[in-house]
Design a protein around this motif. Structure first.
Motif, short mmCIF file in Angstrom:
data_model
loop_
_atom_site.label_atom_id
_atom_site.label_comp_id
_atom_site.label_asym_id
_atom_site.label_seq_id
_atom_site.Cartn_x
_atom_site.Cartn_y
_atom_site.Cartn_z
N VAL A 21 0.82 -1.13 -0.12
CA VAL A 21 0.04 0.04 0.05
C VAL A 21 1.04 1.20 -0.05
N LEU A 22 0.51 2.18 -0.74
CA LEU A 22 1.32 3.61 -0.97
C LEU A 22 0.37 4.47 -0.51
N GLU A 23 0.74 5.40 0.35
CA GLU A 23 -0.16 6.43 0.68
C GLU A 23 0.77 7.58 0.20
N VAL A 24 0.39 8.25 -0.91
CA VAL A 24 0.85 9.32 -1.44
C VAL A 24 0.43 10.74 -0.52
N GLY A 25 1.37 11.63 -0.43
CA GLY A 25 1.26 12.88 0.22
C GLY A 25 0.99 12.37 1.82
N THR A 26 1.84 11.65 2.33
CA THR A 26 1.46 11.05 3.65
C THR A 26 1.40 12.00 4.82
N GLY A 27 1.90 12.97 4.55
CA GLY A 27 1.90 14.00 5.90
C GLY A 27 2.73 13.51 6.97
N SER A 28 1.77 13.72 8.15
CA SER A 28 2.26 13.04 9.32
C SER A 28 2.40 11.45 9.40
N GLY A 29 1.87 10.74 8.23
CA GLY A 29 1.82 9.54 8.42
C GLY A 29 0.48 8.80 9.13
N ALA A 41 -0.48 -5.72 5.24
CA ALA A 41 0.31 -5.09 4.03
C ALA A 41 1.73 -4.46 4.51
N ARG A 42 2.28 -4.23 3.49
CA ARG A 42 3.67 -3.33 3.68
C ARG A 42 3.34 -2.03 3.28
N VAL A 43 3.47 -1.31 4.21
CA VAL A 43 2.79 0.36 4.11
C VAL A 43 3.97 1.29 3.73
N VAL A 44 3.88 2.01 2.61
CA VAL A 44 4.80 3.33 2.42
C VAL A 44 4.06 4.20 2.36
N GLY A 45 4.87 5.42 2.70
CA GLY A 45 4.15 6.67 2.65
C GLY A 45 5.43 7.56 1.57
N SER A 46 4.70 8.50 1.11
CA SER A 46 5.48 9.36 0.15
C SER A 46 4.99 10.84 0.15
N ASP A 47 5.93 11.76 0.48
CA ASP A 47 5.62 13.20 0.49
C ASP A 47 6.69 13.88 0.02
N LEU A 48 6.54 15.04 -0.56
CA LEU A 48 7.43 15.85 -1.06
C LEU A 48 8.17 16.82 -0.04
N PRO A 50 10.03 17.27 3.54
CA PRO A 50 11.13 16.44 4.28
C PRO A 50 10.65 16.25 5.70
N TYR A 51 10.00 17.32 6.06
CA TYR A 51 9.49 17.25 7.58
C TYR A 51 8.36 16.14 7.74
N ALA A 52 7.61 16.39 6.67
CA ALA A 52 6.62 15.31 6.99
C ALA A 52 6.88 13.69 6.87
N CYS A 53 7.98 13.82 5.90
CA CYS A 53 8.68 12.29 6.02
C CYS A 53 9.22 11.93 7.30
N ARG A 54 9.96 12.86 7.93
CA ARG A 54 10.49 12.62 9.03
C ARG A 54 9.42 12.16 10.39
N GLN A 55 8.32 13.19 10.03
CA GLN A 55 7.16 12.65 11.27
C GLN A 55 6.54 11.41 10.81
N ALA A 56 6.13 10.98 9.54
CA ALA A 56 5.89 9.77 9.25
C ALA A 56 6.72 8.51 9.76
N VAL A 80 -3.26 2.38 -3.78
CA VAL A 80 -2.83 3.89 -3.48
C VAL A 80 -3.74 4.55 -2.74
N CYS A 81 -3.29 5.10 -1.69
CA CYS A 81 -4.24 6.22 -1.13
C CYS A 81 -3.69 7.65 -1.41
N PHE A 82 -4.65 8.54 -1.42
CA PHE A 82 -4.26 9.65 -1.92
C PHE A 82 -5.32 10.75 -1.16
N ASN A 83 -4.80 11.73 -0.37
CA ASN A 83 -5.63 12.63 0.04
C ASN A 83 -5.06 14.19 -0.35
N PRO A 84 -5.34 14.40 -1.54
CA PRO A 84 -4.55 15.63 -2.18
C PRO A 84 -4.83 17.12 -1.41
#
Length: 175
Positions: A21-29, A41-48, A50-56, A80-84
């Protein structure tokens, strides 16, 4: 917030044994964390951001700094989950901080939905599903047109109305 809770609910209820599962724009995760806690599931988050990635990552979510689905391999994700970012914003608005960037959906509120739809099919497994949160503030019918143009069929999974908007999570599958 309400949108994250709705997406997490839809993702957990809609899952049928996805491997990845991929959460695009994961924010805080938070959404990715909920999905990981409730599924195998293996869950991965992506975010542009860098602070959100650290928080996730601090939540235990594997997070990748990425622009939408860019670095992910073809046919590699089952869900793929996305809350744009969907709040319509003035085009002259400066996107100077990360929080504003995370909420601003451009003039129509759909600035990231179109590029997301243009590429998500590449990373989605052949029988995969995209769970896309849509706000009435972005123009629901216009989003449905974009989904159709991208080659997906959409079905509502869950919807909730508030005084200022209606939030809908759509399940997108290849048409």
């Amino acid at each position: 917030a309400e949108d994250s809770a709705l997406l997490a609910e839809a993702a957990i209820d809609d899952m049928t044994h996805p491997e990845c599962v991929l959460e695009v724009g994961t924010g805080s995760g938070w959404v990715a964390e909920q999905v990981a806690d409730e599924t195998d599931a293996r869950v991965v988050g992506s975010d542009l951001n860098p602070y959100a990635c650290r928080q996730a990552r601090n939540r235990g979510v594997a997070a990748v700094r990425a622009d939408l689905t860019g670095p992910f391999a073809a046919d590699s994700v089952d869900t793929v989950c996305f809350n744009p970012p969907y709040l319509p914003t003035d085009p002259d608005n400066e996107w100077g901080d990360w929080m504003e960037h995370a909420l601003s959906g451009g003039e129509s509120g759909r600035a990231l939905i179109e590029p997301f739809l243009a590429d998500v099919g590449r990373v989605l497994a052949p029988d995969g599903v995209v769970l896309l949160l849509v706000s009435s503030l972005t123009g629901y019918d216009e989003v449905l047109e974009l989904i159709d143009e991208a080659g997906f069929a959409a079905a509502p999974v869950v919807e909730e109305s508030f005084p200022f908007e209606t939030l809908t999570v759509l399940a997108l599958r290849r048409a």
